[in-house]
Design a protein around this motif. Structure first.
Motif, PDB file in Angstrom:
ATOM      1  N   UNK A 152       0.800  -1.220   0.000  1.00 57.76           N
ATOM      2  CA  UNK A 152       0.000   0.000   0.000  1.00 57.76           C
ATOM      3  C   UNK A 152       0.837   1.277   0.000  1.00 57.76           C
ATOM      4  N   UNK A 153       2.141   1.162   0.267  1.00 61.23           N
ATOM      5  CA  UNK A 153       2.993   2.353   0.310  1.00 61.23           C
ATOM      6  C   UNK A 153       3.991   2.373  -0.850  1.00 61.23           C
TER       7      UNK A 153
ATOM      8  N   UNK B  56       8.998  -0.724  12.680  1.00 66.55           N
ATOM      9  CA  UNK B  56       8.243   0.162  11.770  1.00 66.55           C
ATOM     10  C   UNK B  56       8.998   0.343  10.455  1.00 66.55           C
ATOM     11  N   UNK B  57      10.321   0.506  10.522  1.00 61.36           N
ATOM     12  CA  UNK B  57      11.106   0.656   9.286  1.00 61.36           C
ATOM     13  C   UNK B  57      10.927  -0.557   8.377  1.00 61.36           C
ATOM     14  N   UNK B  58      11.045  -1.739   8.958  1.00 56.15           N
ATOM     15  CA  UNK B  58      10.964  -2.974   8.160  1.00 56.15           C
ATOM     16  C   UNK B  58       9.571  -3.128   7.562  1.00 56.15           C
ATOM     17  N   UNK B  59       8.560  -2.869   8.371  1.00 54.13           N
ATOM     18  CA  UNK B  59       7.181  -3.059   7.883  1.00 54.13           C
ATOM     19  C   UNK B  59       6.788  -1.989   6.861  1.00 54.13           C
ATOM     20  N   UNK B  60       7.260  -0.745   7.032  1.00 58.96           N
ATOM     21  CA  UNK B  60       6.989   0.295   6.028  1.00 58.96           C
ATOM     22  C   UNK B  60       7.681  -0.071   4.727  1.00 58.96           C
ATOM     23  N   UNK B  61       8.908  -0.609   4.830  1.00 64.77           N
ATOM     24  CA  UNK B  61       9.631  -1.048   3.624  1.00 64.77           C
ATOM     25  C   UNK B  61       8.897  -2.203   2.954  1.00 64.77           C
ATOM     26  N   UNK B  62       8.423  -3.148   3.749  1.00 64.71           N
ATOM     27  CA  UNK B  62       7.687  -4.294   3.185  1.00 64.71           C
ATOM     28  C   UNK B  62       6.425  -3.817   2.470  1.00 64.71           C
ATOM     29  N   UNK B  63       5.869  -2.718   2.982  1.00 61.78           N
ATOM     30  CA  UNK B  63       4.663  -2.150   2.360  1.00 61.78           C
ATOM     31  C   UNK B  63       5.014  -1.300   1.142  1.00 61.78           C
TER      32      UNK B  63
END
Ligand code: NAD
Length: 275
Positions: free
Chosen positions: A7-8, A26-33
């Motif tokens: 989604x990002x 948060x960094x890893x999950x934002x990157x995964x998104x």
């Protein structure tokens, strides 16, 4: 990879306190998104009264390697959130490299213990400076670039359950985290016309070096009545919450899936605040 998986995709996120704990997650999950990441952390001692170990440059290097492992780019710097100019420099460098800024996660924070009339002026000031003024510094460093880009965006300020329910033994921390709520909601109204949403997240006990700080138990031993303010929450609980579960909320707030949500306080607390 579908848009619901990422989604990002094409977006850029700035995260403070990124070396370990929730910030790294948060960094890893934002990157995964799908987002590229601009990340800062002090990577060293930040508050003299903290009962837990400071983060290290190696911790931040590990965050870099995990984000790159997700196939995204990351610019990571050792910067203290109290250093307003330092934040402005790294944001400018990140926007120069990645071309835009869409998401901000103001996550850096410190927690230490003591009754309000017994803590030192330094203990008070270090907590307010990082947890509240640090968030304001993050806002000042990021908002102009987001407005200039004209793409809207999402700012997520990490407060605490102790930013909604005042608890004993860390009143200076409560004051800083309640302050984050006021800052969040004023900013949300000011930024509405630019399509930028601003919300706060309110975790309770989370499995990080801060969350595992045993000095909290010394406070309970000295003042047994305080423990009544720290229920385990409504859901079955046998451990602190995994940082990844807080990231679920952060990624949702960062994405268009929460497009109607602004000036909101989102608990991540297993119902603790209602008990
Ligand atoms: N762990 C919990 O139980 C819990 C509960 C509620 C809220 N929170 C909040 O969640 C956020 C993340 O905490 P965590 O649990 O991951 O703790 P943590 O100590 O594991 O990580 C915090 C990170 O922020 C960095 N940091 C601290 N002060 C800084 C400063 N002045 N400048 C730059 N970086 C700085 C640290 O170096 C560290 O890497 C904090 O705002 C905290 O108050 C934590």
């Amino acid at each position: 990879m579908s848009s619901s998986d990422q989604p990002l995709a094409g977006k850029v996120a700035y995260v403070t306190g990124a070396a370990r704990g929730q910030g790294r997650s948060h960094c890893v999950r934002l990157a995964r998104a799908g987002a590229d990441v601009i990340a800062i952390d002090a990577c060293g001692p930040v508050a003299a009264s903290n009962g837990y170990e400071p983060a290290t440059p190696q911790d931040l290097a590990e965050t870099v390697s995990l984000v790159e492992g997700e196939g995204r780019k990351i610019l990571a710097k050792e910067v203290d959130v109290r250093d307003a100019e330092g934040q402005q420099r790294v944001v400018a460098e990140g926007v120069e490299q990645f071309g835009r800024l869409d998401v901000v996660v103001a996550n850096a924070g410190v927690l230490n213990w003591g009754r309000l009339w017994e803590i030192s002026a330094q203990q008070w000031q270090e907590t307010i400076d990082t947890n509240l003024t640090g968030v304001w510094n993050t806002i000042r460093a990021t908002v102009p670039a987001m407005i200039a880009a004209g793409n809207g965006g999402s700012i997520v300020n990490v407060s605490s359950a102790a930013g909604i329910k005042a608890v004993p033994g860390c009143g200076h921390y409560c004051a800083s985290k309640f302050g984050v709520v006021g800052l969040t909601n004023s900013l949300a109204v000011e930024l509405g016309e630019f399509g930028i949403r601003v919300n706060s997240v309110h975790p309770y006990g989370t499995d990080t070096p801060m969350g595992n700080d045993v000095s909290m138990y010394e406070m309970f031993a000295a003042h047994p009545n305080f423990i009544h303010s720290y229920s385990p929450g409504a859901l079955p609980t046998d451990s602190l919450a995994a940082p990844n579960l807080i990231s679920d909320v952060v990624v949702w707030l960062a994405s268009d899936a929460s497009s109607l949500v602004t000036a909101a306080q989102i608990p991540a607390d297993k119902g603790y605040l209602k008990i």
